[in-house]
Design an enzyme around this catalytic site. Structure first.
Site, short mmCIF file in Angstrom:
data_model
loop_
_atom_site.label_atom_id
_atom_site.label_comp_id
_atom_site.label_asym_id
_atom_site.label_seq_id
_atom_site.Cartn_x
_atom_site.Cartn_y
_atom_site.Cartn_z
N LYS A 30 -24.94 -5.09 4.74
CA LYS A 30 -26.03 -4.39 5.64
C LYS A 30 -25.23 -4.35 7.05
CE LYS A 30 -30.78 -4.32 6.74
NZ LYS A 30 -30.34 -3.84 8.06
N ASP B 41 -24.85 -3.71 10.90
CA ASP B 41 -25.80 -3.74 12.09
C ASP B 41 -25.49 -2.56 12.96
OD1 ASP B 41 -28.14 -4.31 13.44
OD2 ASP B 41 -27.15 -6.19 14.24
N CYS C 200 -46.26 -14.30 39.65
CA CYS C 200 -46.34 -14.39 40.97
C CYS C 200 -47.16 -13.34 41.20
CB CYS C 200 -44.94 -14.12 41.36
SG CYS C 200 -44.76 -13.38 43.18
N CYS D 206 -43.77 -9.14 46.66
CA CYS D 206 -42.34 -9.73 46.18
C CYS D 206 -41.32 -9.09 45.68
CB CYS D 206 -42.73 -10.71 44.62
SG CYS D 206 -41.61 -11.54 44.01
S1 IVH Z 1 -29.12 2.01 2.24
C1 IVH Z 1 -32.70 4.58 0.71
N1 IVH Z 1 -26.98 0.44 2.65
O1 IVH Z 1 -30.41 -0.61 7.18
C2 IVH Z 1 -31.75 3.59 1.27
N2 IVH Z 1 -28.81 0.83 4.35
O2 IVH Z 1 -32.91 -1.91 7.37
C3 IVH Z 1 -31.20 3.70 2.69
N3 IVH Z 1 -28.13 -0.03 6.55
O3 IVH Z 1 -32.01 2.18 7.38
C4 IVH Z 1 -30.42 2.64 3.33
N4 IVH Z 1 -26.17 -1.16 5.87
O4 IVH Z 1 -29.60 1.85 8.69
C5 IVH Z 1 -28.31 0.98 3.16
N5 IVH Z 1 -25.26 -0.82 2.92
C6 IVH Z 1 -26.39 -0.01 3.33
C7 IVH Z 1 -26.95 -0.52 4.88
C8 IVH Z 1 -28.07 0.14 5.29
C9 IVH Z 1 -27.24 -0.74 7.03
C10 IVH Z 1 -29.16 0.19 7.42
C11 IVH Z 1 -29.69 1.52 7.57
C12 IVH Z 1 -31.38 1.22 6.86
C13 IVH Z 1 -31.36 0.00 7.40
C14 IVH Z 1 -32.78 -0.60 6.76
#
Ligand code: IVH
Length: 676
Positions: free
Chosen positions: A118, A120, A428, A433
């Protein structure tokens, strides 16, 4: 006990506020983990009290509001969010829901998943037509995003043409991110230039994408990982998500190599466990893993909720923790006067960056944690901006140490700090200030508000120190001759600043409202107020009830807005902004000719073509005023049927022109009164 309805409203307001801070302003105020906890509490309360659930709840929305920097793009396939799992049990529960949802027979092969990292960063949708990149858009609210094509063209790893055999239309979703090594280089350069550090790679990536000048974006070294298909026309038959990713890779798109096809809960746990330990081996930040059902037919069978697909889950990492020494506890004063204690720490690397300061929130939190300068403390950070001190490691405590005591005087102005009854925070209360003044001015000039280029912390502090400005109205009446004599302000700098200030006079009313810094009033409520009332004066005249009647504006915001505009400070400030020539007109009426500027028109009796408030709207939209009584300054009295006797008598007494409805219509159009 707080009533569930009350807590739900509180949570919705707070989440909406943090959504704006995160998505629109790229300036999150709380750690992700805390945000997630708010969303979870709200989701649970709504599940327990279905009668209180509403479609406009943040639990039903994706992402944050849109800014007005870029053109809108309607996504051909919505960009969904993901449901989160924070514990192993939640992953198990999700997998069981998948099995139940598929209603698998005894013969059916078990479900396999693709486990991905995932990333960021910032979600982005790329659209290729005939193999050529034609559009790039942010997620926005999931249905409508922002057109960032020009900026995305400057990202080297994103191909502008795909390899042969590209389909006629291909939309690919992925994450734009800033590599950690590039982020570190960027910060080294910032420090060498005497500029402040960037907070973290995600926010820097978001900020770099929001540049109006694509060359700035291009110079930042952003990168991209593809992870999902959007609309595809004329592509090959694909039966699984893993095939789709391989296909994207074959077309020349960057696809993260750390993806695995895994079976069952154990496979998922092995993948997430590995990356929890090795996350910092990567040159990009991750905040968890994403697990997706591999079979596309099964994905279709499972479908989606309003917000997220049922076939995928984000497995979020717990925040990282480290220990370090607490060197000191100091107090900072914000623009509202709020005094926030913070920890000064021996630098420690945690959650992807080096931490030297951490918020301690308020007096109660310091007491509760009983952290004392000199203690070794546990620090937690979840890959975002505000780290947190969890508590002391008592075994190492100096036996002579004493509990820390909240200061009684403001560190900036030496006036007493006051904690109002029932409030968690200390303030404050001195409006003069310098720390508050500095905060208000910086906020007004910030990107989410009036966006004055070059008017950051340093300029503000130099101008405040020189006595050039004490409130935001003063920005428009700066004595530039005096500035010319100040160090660091050459001719070109001054010209740029003057130009940057001048352009803000035409900014949308909503930006001005945000800039005023009224407590709780964020960009989306500001947009609603601007569109509903159409003019700053009408907002200023509105009661809390009238404001709260707008769909999407809660009673808390309504009360603070009404109280703010009733204050003398606000009245004199608005006078200054008006005389500076700032735009006070909302979006819908921006094109209405300003025929009545400075004129007071009183209406009495009923009219055929206008309701009472409609007549008032028509006057105010044209820059006029609509007072409730006649004075010597009244420009005209519009007399309808059954007029008020006292108004007519006053008009006669003062010799004010009295006009009928037809003449009123002409007055609105031309600003002229009938002759004779
Ligand atoms: S799939 C319909 N895969 O996480 C599914 N999302 O918290 C669409 N993200 O909006 C998302 N890595 O911005 C997918 N390997 C990954 C991801 C990922 C980061 C983000 C993305 C999503 C958000 C959700």
């Amino acid at each position: 006990m707080v009533e569930p309805a009350e807590r739900i409203e509180e949570l919705r307001a707070s989440i909406a506020h943090h959504n704006e801070a995160y998505h629109t302003l790229d300036a999150p105020e709380i750690p992700d983990a805390e945000y997630d906890a708010l969303v979870r509490e709200l989701t649970q309360l709504e599940a327990d009290h279905p009668e209180l659930a509403i479609g406009s709840s943040p639990t039903q929305q994706v992402g944050g509001p849109l800014s007005n920097l870029f053109a809108p793009v309607v996504h051909s396939v919505p960009m969904m969010s993901l449901d989160n799992a924070f514990t192993d049990d939640e992953v198990v529960a999700w997998s069981a829901r998948v099995d139940r949802g598929l209603d698998l027979g005894a013969e059916a092969p078990p479900v396999t998943f693709v486990a991905e990292l995932k990333i960021d960063g910032v979600a982005c949708s790329l659209r290729y037509e005939g193999g050529e990149l034609v559009q790039a858009a942010t997620r926005g609210n999931g249905k409508v995003g922002e057109d960032i094509t020009a900026n995305v063209r400057g990202i080297d790893v994103i191909p502008t043409s795909l390899r042969p055999a590209a389909p006629s239309v291909l939309e690919v979703r992925g994450e734009i991110y800033l590599p950690v090594s590039t982020f570190d280089d960027l910060n080294d350069a910032q420090i060498a230039a005497g500029k402040p550090r960037y907070a973290n790679p995600r926010n820097t990536a978001a900020g770099s994408l929001r540049q109006k000048d694509p060359l700035i974006t291009a110079g930042r070294g952003l990168a991209f990982w593809s992870y999902q298909l959007g609309q595809v026309l004329g592509g090959p038959e694909l039966s699984s998500h893993s095939e789709a990713l391989d296909w994207l890779e074959g077309l020349g798109l960057p696809v993260n190599p750390e993806r695995r096809i895994v079976d069952g809960i154990d496979g998922i746990a092995a993948f997430t466990g590995h990356w929890l330990e090795h996350r910092h081996d990567l040159d990009y930040d991750i905040d968890g893993a994403v697990v997706k059902v591999n079979s596309l037919a099964r994905q279709r069978a499972l479908g989606s909720t309003a917000k997220a697909p049922r076939w995928a889950i984000a497995v979020k990492f717990p925040p990282e923790e480290k220990t370090t020494r607490l060197l000191d506890i100091q107090v900072s004063i914000g623009r509202t006067g709020k005094a926030t204690p913070f920890a000064v720490l021996e630098p420690v690397f945690v959650g992807g960056s080096t931490v030297q300061m951490a918020t301690l929130h308020n007096d109660d939190q310091v007491r509760l944690k009983d952290v004392r300068p000199g203690d070794i403390v546990t620090v937690r950070k979840a890959g975002d901006v505000i780290p947190e001190v969890l508590g002391p490691v008592l075994t190492g405590r100096d036996p002579d140490s004493v509990p820390w005591v909240f200061p009684t005087l403001c560190p900036a102005c030496d006036e007493p700090l006051v904690r109002p009854d029932g409030e968690a925070h200390t303030f404050c209360q001195n409006p003069g200030c310098p720390a508050q003044m500095q905060g208000r001015l910086e906020h007004f000039a910030s990107r989410g508000a009036m966006d004055i280029d070059g008017f950051g912390e340093r300029t503000v502090s130099a101008f405040v120190d020189a006595g050039l400005i004490t409130d935001i109205g003063d920005i428009y009446f700066i004595d530039w001759d005096q500035v010319a004599g100040m160090e660091g302000f050459g001719e070109a700098t001054i010209r740029n600043l003057q130009r940057a200030i001048e352009v803000t006079k035409g900014r949308p009313l909503a930006s001005l409202l945000v800039g005023l810094g009224v407590r709780h009033l964020g960009p989306s409520a500001a947009e609603l107020l601007a569109a509903h009332f159409g003019h700053l004066d009408r907002i200023a005249d509105a009661s809390a009830e009238e404001i709260a009647a707008i769909d999407g504006v809660g009673p808390k915001i309504a009360e603070t807005v009404a109280a703010y505009f009733a204050s003398d400070v606000a009245k004199s400030l608005i006078g200054k902004l008006r005389s500076a020539g700032l735009n006070l007109v909302g979006p819908e009426v921006a094109d209405v000719p300003q025929t009545l500027v400075g004129k007071a028109v009183v209406v009495t009796g009923s009219l055929h073509g206008f309701s009472r408030s409609g007549a008032a709207d028509a006057i105010k939209m044209r820059g006029g005023k609509n007072p409730g009584s006649v004075s010597r300054k009244t420009a005209a009295v519009v007399v309808g049927s059954e007029p008020g006797a006292s108004k007519v008598a006053k008009a006669e007494e003062f010799g004010i022109p009295m006009i009928d409805e037809d003449a009123f219509v002409r007055l609105l159009e031309t600003g002229d009164l009938p002759t004779s």
